[in-house]
Design a protein around this motif. Structure first.
Motif, PDB file in Angstrom:
ATOM      1  N   PRO A 333       2.227  73.999  16.583  1.00 39.61           N
ATOM      2  CA  PRO A 333       0.951  73.633  15.956  1.00 39.61           C
ATOM      3  C   PRO A 333       0.875  72.131  15.696  1.00 39.61           C
ATOM      4  CG  PRO A 333       1.877  75.572  14.903  1.00 39.61           C
ATOM      5  CD  PRO A 333       2.939  75.040  15.815  1.00 39.61           C
ATOM      6  N   SER A 334      -0.333  71.591  15.814  1.00 36.66           N
ATOM      7  CA  SER A 334      -0.517  70.148  15.666  1.00 36.66           C
ATOM      8  C   SER A 334      -0.816  69.737  14.235  1.00 36.66           C
ATOM      9  CB  SER A 334      -1.658  69.678  16.570  1.00 36.66           C
ATOM     10  OG  SER A 334      -2.882  70.316  16.207  1.00 36.66           O
ATOM     11  N   GLY A 335      -1.192  70.691  13.347  1.00 35.82           N
ATOM     12  CA  GLY A 335      -1.587  70.352  11.994  1.00 35.82           C
ATOM     13  C   GLY A 335      -0.415  70.212  11.044  1.00 35.82           C
ATOM     14  N   MET A 380      -4.422  79.324  14.456  1.00 39.29           N
ATOM     15  CA  MET A 380      -3.164  79.751  13.851  1.00 39.29           C
ATOM     16  C   MET A 380      -3.118  79.308  12.392  1.00 39.29           C
ATOM     17  SD  MET A 380      -1.836  81.202  16.513  1.00 39.29           S
ATOM     18  CE  MET A 380      -0.180  81.556  15.940  1.00 39.29           C
ATOM     19  N   PHE A 381      -2.530  80.172  11.559  1.00 41.21           N
ATOM     20  CA  PHE A 381      -2.479  79.924  10.117  1.00 41.21           C
ATOM     21  C   PHE A 381      -1.031  79.855   9.638  1.00 41.21           C
ATOM     22  CE2 PHE A 381      -6.473  82.032  10.933  1.00 41.21           C
ATOM     23  CZ  PHE A 381      -7.392  81.356  10.130  1.00 41.21           C
ATOM     24  N   ARG A 393      -2.069  81.661  -0.275  1.00 42.68           N
ATOM     25  CA  ARG A 393      -3.212  81.127   0.476  1.00 42.68           C
ATOM     26  C   ARG A 393      -2.796  80.844   1.911  1.00 42.68           C
ATOM     27  NH1 ARG A 393      -3.417  75.406   1.123  1.00 42.68           N
ATOM     28  NH2 ARG A 393      -1.735  74.313   0.007  1.00 42.68           N
ATOM     29  N   LYS A 394      -3.787  80.784   2.795  1.00 38.67           N
ATOM     30  CA  LYS A 394      -3.539  80.482   4.199  1.00 38.67           C
ATOM     31  C   LYS A 394      -4.247  79.183   4.566  1.00 38.67           C
ATOM     32  CE  LYS A 394      -2.791  85.201   5.920  1.00 38.67           C
ATOM     33  NZ  LYS A 394      -1.418  84.959   6.387  1.00 38.67           N
ATOM     34  N   GLU A 395      -3.605  78.418   5.423  1.00 36.71           N
ATOM     35  CA  GLU A 395      -4.174  77.154   5.855  1.00 36.71           C
ATOM     36  C   GLU A 395      -4.061  77.046   7.376  1.00 36.71           C
ATOM     37  OE1 GLU A 395      -3.437  72.384   5.145  1.00 36.71           O
ATOM     38  OE2 GLU A 395      -3.209  73.783   3.461  1.00 36.71           O
ATOM     39  N   VAL A 396      -5.136  76.557   7.992  1.00 37.55           N
ATOM     40  CA  VAL A 396      -5.152  76.408   9.448  1.00 37.55           C
ATOM     41  C   VAL A 396      -4.218  75.267   9.850  1.00 37.55           C
ATOM     42  CG1 VAL A 396      -6.565  75.887  11.466  1.00 37.55           C
ATOM     43  CG2 VAL A 396      -7.515  77.255   9.603  1.00 37.55           C
ATOM     44  N   VAL A 397      -3.262  75.576  10.736  1.00 42.01           N
ATOM     45  CA  VAL A 397      -2.367  74.536  11.257  1.00 42.01           C
ATOM     46  C   VAL A 397      -2.657  74.243  12.730  1.00 42.01           C
ATOM     47  CG1 VAL A 397      -0.520  74.903   9.599  1.00 42.01           C
ATOM     48  CG2 VAL A 397      -0.600  76.292  11.683  1.00 42.01           C
TER      49      VAL A 397
END
Length: 804
Positions: A333-335, A380-381, A393-397
Motif C-alpha cells: 500500500p502507498s498510504g 485496502m484498509f 477504526r479503519k483507515e484507507v491505506v
C-alpha cells in the motif's frame, strides 16, 4: 493409424521448390523455400513414415553457426526438413542424422527448460521484416520451448499452444511440429511471404547449425531469415481462447489454519490478424515463487523479479524504456497512517489486491507495434485500535487505483526503431497520481554496422504540487565485426521519480561512459571464443556540481577446445568516490576510499554429468583493514536424464565497510561494520516425462551485521568518531523457504499443480550468534505451512465449437 497419400496431393506437391535470393541492402543471401496446401496431414507423433511426407521435397544444406561460423554441415550430421500446411496451421518434419544415436543428449526437463539436450527448431516471421519472429523448439526428449525473438533479444516468457513430438531412430532422431495459424501473426493477404530460419544443436559436439547462414559479425539473428513462400488464401479462424482456473489453499501459521477457494479466468481474443486482447479476471497468483529477500542496508529499495504469469507473458513492448515495473501493481500500500499516542495498528494489508487487468498488443504489417495495458486494484484498509477506549477504526491505506501503459513502437530499415511510451497511475481521492513519458530511438545504418541510440524521458508526480523530473541518454556505437565500441552519456535530474509504476533509484547525476570490445569470430588453435572488454565510466552530481566517481574496468571471457568457460577481470576507482546517496540527506556525501577489485571465474563443461562453476571476487580498499570478499560455488549433478540436483552456496564477508545508521538534530551518523552473508540454495527435479515433473527448491539466506564504531558525518564527507550515538544496531536476518511442486501438463496449455510451501524468517537484534544458536532461534519462530492445488484448463473456441 497412418493416412493414405492422395493422387491430387502428388500432383500439387511438384510445385514445391527451394532456391535463394540476395538482399541488395546488405548482401545477405536469403534461401527460399515454398510449401503447399494439403487436405491430407500427418499424425504428429515423431514417426515420419506417414505417406504424406514421402514426396515432399527436402530443405537441407545447413551451415554451422558456431564454433566454426560459415562451415557447411558435416554429412554425418545432415539435417532434412519438409513442410506443408492446411487451413488450421503449418506442419513441419525434421530429420536429424547422427552416426551415434545412443549418444544423442535427451535430458527431460519442464517446458521451456532446455538443458543437456540436442534440439531443433524454427523461427517464423509473418511480416518478413527481419525484426520479429516466433521461435519454436523441440528437444530430442520431446520437450517444447518457445519464445518471441526481436532485435532486442529473446523473450521466452511467451507460451504458444502448439503440438510436437520427437523420436530417436536407428540413424539419428526425428521431430514433427504442428503450429496453428492462430498462434502466428501475419498480414491479411491472399499470398503470404514469411521470414523463416531452421536451426539445430548437437549437444555432445556443442555445434549449432542454421539452414540460412547466420553471420556472427552482425549483432542480430533476425537479419538472417530465409524466405517461406507458397502459403495462400488462408481462411482466418477466430482467435479466441479461455483459460479458467480453480484453486484451493490450506494455510497454517502459528497454530491457526485457514482455507480458501478461488476461481477465475484468463481470456485471449484476436481482435484482427495483428492484435490480441488478453485479460485476467479475478486473478490468483498464490503459486508464484517466493521472492529472494535480503537484508538491505542500502538507501534504495530491493527490486524483485516479476513471477506472475500474466505480467511476464507477452510484455516485450511494455518493457521498453524501463518505465514499467509490474510489481508496483498489487504491491505494498502507498498510504501512511498517523497514529495518536494511545493508538496501535492491529491489521495492515501486506499486498494490494488486483481486481482485473488486460493488455492489447500487436504489430501492423508496416512495422508499427501498439501496446496498451490497464490494471485496477482494490481499496485496502488498515485497522487501528485505541488502547484506552478499545475503539476500532479503519483507515484507507490504498484507494481504488488505475494503472495504464501505452506503447507505440515503429520499426523500419530492418533493424531500427522509434518508440513512444507513456505510463500513468490514477488513485481515487487525495492520494498521489503520477505520469511518465519516454521517447526512444535506435537507428542503424544500412549495413547494420553502426548504431545511434538515445532516449528522452520525463516524470510527473502530482500531490499538492507537481514534481517534474527527466532522465535522458544519448549514445553511438559500432555493432559489427571483431572490434566494437560504444560511447554514451546520460543525465538524471533530482526530481526524476517513476516509482508509482516504474522503478528508479539514483537521481541528480550525470554519467559518461566509453566501452571497447574485441571478440573472436572464428576458433583459433586454443580457443573457440574470446571476448575482451574495456570500460571507463565517469559520474558527477548535477546540482550543485560535485565529482562522484570514476571507474575503470577490464574483463575477459574465454572458451577453450574442451568447451570450458573461464575469465577474469579488474576494476579500479583511482580517485575514490563521493557517495551522494548513503547519507540520505540532500546536499551531503560520504567519502569512500578508492578500491582495486579483481575476480576470476571458471565454468566446467556443461555436457558432463558433473558440472561446476566457481567465482572469487576481492575488493581491496585504500583504507586500513577494509575489504570485501565475495565467492560463489555452483555444482550440478545429473544422475540420469530424469533426475538432477543443483546446489549453490554464496558466502561474502565485508570488513570495515561504512554506512548510514541514523540522524538527529546533531547530525548524520555513520557506522563502521562487519557484515557476513551466506546464501545457500538447493534445487532438484525429477521429470517423469515431457509432461510431468516433481521439483524441490530450498533457499536459506543469512546475514549478520556487527558495528564496531560510530561517527558523525562532516560537511566535507569525512567522518569523526562520536559517542553520541548509542543505539544497538547489531542484527541477524534469516529467510528460509522450501517449495515442493508437482506439475502435470495433461493437455496443451492445461496444467495441474500441487504445491507445498514452508517459510520462516526472523530478525534478531544481536549478531555473531554461532550456527547452532542461530538455527535454534530461527526454528523457534512460527512457520508458514501452505498447501495449494490449482487446475488450469485451456479452451480453444475453434475446437470447442465442434463439440456442439
Amino acid at each position: 493409424m497412418k493416412r493414405h497419400f492422395s493422387l491430387g496431393f502428388c500432383l500439387l506437391i511438384s510445385a514445391l521448390y527451394f532456391g535463394q535470393e540476395t538482399n541488395n541492402t546488405d548482401n545477405i543471401i536469403r534461401k527460399k523455400m515454398s510449401t503447399i496446401k494439403s487436405d491430407v496431414t500427418p499424425k504428429i507423433d515423431g514417426d515420419i513414415s506417414d505417406e504424406v511426407w514421402a514426396k515432399v521435397p527436402i530443405a537441407t544444406d545447413f551451415i554451422e553457426r558456431s564454433p566454426n561460423n560459415g562451415k557447411p554441415s558435416e554429412q554425418a550430421f545432415k539435417t532434412e526438413v519438409k513442410m506443408l500446411y492446411n487451413d488450421l496451421g503449418l506442419y513441419v518434419m525434421m530429420k536429424m542424422y547422427d552416426p551415434e544415436p545412443s549418444k544423442i543428449a535427451k535430458e527431460l526437463t519442464e517446458r521451456d527448460g532446455i538443458s543437456n539436450d540436442d534440439f531443433v527448431g524454427l523461427t517464423l516471421n509473418g511480416y518478413n521484416d527481419k525484426q520479429q519472429s516466433l521461435e519454436f523448439v523441440v528437444t530430442a526428449a520431446g520437450v517444447q520451448y518457445d519464445a518471441k525473438l526481436t532485435t532486442d533479444g529473446e523473450d521466452d516468457s511467451w507460451n504458444g499452444i502448439w503440438h510436437s513430438e520427437a523420436k530417436i531412430t536407428e540413424d539419428g532422431w526425428t521431430a514433427e511440429f504442428m503450429i496453428p495459424f492462430s498462434e502466428l501473426r501475419f498480414p491479411k493477404k491472399d499470398v503470404q511471404e514469411w521470414g523463416i530460419n531452421l536451426f539445430r544443436k548437437v549437444q555432445r559436439t556443442n555445434v549449432f547449425y542454421d539452414w540460412n547462414f547466420v553471420d556472427n559479425k552482425k549483432n542480430s539473428y533476425t537479419l538472417f531469415d530465409g524466405v517461406l513462400t507458397g502459403i495462400e488464401n488462408i481462411k482466418p479462424l477466430t482467435r479466441l481462447s479461455f483459460m479458467p482456473y480453480f484453486s484451493t489453499y490450506v494455510n497454517r501459521f502459528d497454530g491457526e489454519t485457514t482455507t480458501n477457494f478461488n476461481g477465475g479466468m484468463d481470456v485471449k481474443y484476436g481482435i484482427n490478424d495483428a492484435f490480441t486482447f488478453d485479460m485476467t479476471l479475478i486473478p490468483d497468483f498464490g503459486q508464484a515463487n517466493f521472492d529472494n529477500s535480503i537484508l538491505n542496508l542500502t538507501p534504495f529499495e530491493q527490486q524483485f523479479t516479476e513471477q506472475r504469469p500474466f505480467f511476464t507473458e507477452g510484455t516485450e513492448l511494455f518493457s521498453k524504456g524501463n518505465l514499467f515495473y509490474s510489481r508496483r501493481i498489487g504491491g505494498s500500500p502507498s498510504g501512511e497512517i498517523e497514529l495518536k499516542d494511545d493508538e496501535k495498528i492491529t491489521e495492515f494489508p501486506a499486498k494490494v489486491k488486483l481486481f482485473n487487468a488486460f493488455k492489447i498488443s500487436g504489430r501492423t504489417n508496416k512495422g508499427l507495434g501498439i501496446g496498451f495495458f490497464n490494471a485496477v486494484t482494490q481499496k485496502m484498509f488498515a485497522t487501528i485500535e485505541n488502547e484506552t477506549t478499545g475503539e476500532i477504526r479503519k483507515e484507507v491505506v490504498e484507494p481504488w487505483a488505475n494503472y495504464n501503459v501505452l506503447v507505440l513502437d515503429q520499426r523500419f530499415n530492418e533493424n531500427s526503431s522509434v518508440s513512444l511510451i507513456n505510463t500513468s497511475t490514477v488513485r481515487d481521492g487525495s492520494f498521489r497520481d503520477a505520469n511518465a513519458t519516454g521517447l526512444l530511438w535506435s537507428i542503424n545504418n544500412k549495413k547494420n554496422t553502426y548504431n545511434f541510440y538515445g532516449n528522452l524521458r520525463g516524470s510527473w508526480v502530482m500531490t499538492e504540487e507537481t514534481k517534474f523530473g527527466t532522465k535522458n541518454q544519448f549514445g553511438f556505437g559500432k555493432i559489427d565485426g571483431k572490434h566494437r565500441f560504444d560511447i554514451n552519456a546520460g543525465i538524471t535530474t533530482k526530481d526524476w521519480d517513476i516509482n508509482d509504476l516504474g522503478f528508479s533509484t539514483m537521481t541528480n547525476f550525470a554519467n559518461y561512459n566509453a566501452w571497447y570490445g574485441y571478440r573472436l569470430l572464428q576458433p583459433s588453435k586454443r580457443f573457440n571464443k574470446i571476448f575482451l572488454n574495456f570500460n571507463a565510466q565517469y559520474y558527477q552530481r548535477l546540482s550543485p556540481f560535485l565529482y562522484n566517481n570514476f571507474v575503470l574496468n577490464h574483463n575477459n571471457q574465454f572458451q577453450n577446445k574442451k568447451f570450458e568457460n573461464y575469465g577474469f577481470g579488474v576494476e579500479a576507482t583511482p580517485f575514490g568516490q563521493k557517495d551522494i546517496y548513503e547519507p540520505r540527506a540532500e546536499g551531503r556525501f560520504l567519502n569512500v576510499p578508492s578500491y582495486f577489485d579483481s575476480w576470476i571465474w571458471f565454468e566446467s563443461d556443461s555436457r558432463k554429468k558433473f558440472q561446476f562453476n566457481i567465482n572469487v571476487d576481492y575488493y581491496a580498499y585504500n583504507e586500513k583493514a577494509r575489504n570485501l570478499v565475495s565467492t560463489s560455488l555452483i555444482m550440478r549433478y545429473r544422475f540420469s536424464d530424469k533426475f538432477n540436483v543443483f546446489w549453490q552456496i554464496q558466502p561474502s564477508f565485508s570488513n570495515n565497510e561504512k554506512g548510514y545508521v541514523g540522524k538527529d538534530d546533531s547530525g548524520i551518523y555513520i557506522g563502521r561494520r562487519q557484515r557476513n552473508t551466506l546464501e545457500n540454495s538447493l534445487n532438484s527435479k525429477y521429470t517423469f516425462n515431457n509432461k510431468m515433473a516433481l521439483s524441490l527448491a530450498f533457499r536459506h539466506y543469512f546475514s549478520d551485521v556487527t558495528y564496531k564504531q560510530f561517527y558523525t558525518l562532516d560537511n566535507d564527507g569525512d567522518v569523526t568518531p562520536t559517542n553520541n550515538f548509542i543505539k544497538n544496531l547489531n542484527g541477524t536476518y534469516n529467510a528460509w523457504n522450501i517449495d515442493l511442486r508437482y506439475s502435470w501438463w495433461f493437455a496443451p496449455g492445461s496444467q495441474l499443480t500441487f504445491l507445498y510451501r514452508n517459510a520462516i524468517q526472523n530478525y534478531l537484534n544481536e549478531s555473531r550468534l554461532g550456527m547452532k544458536n542461530n538455527y535454534n532461534q530461527l526454528f523457534a519462530e512460527p512457520a508458514v505451512h501452505n498447501f495449494s492445488l490449482k487446475l488450469t484448463y485451456y479452451l480453444d473456441y475453434n475446437r470447442a465449437k465442434n463439440w456442439f
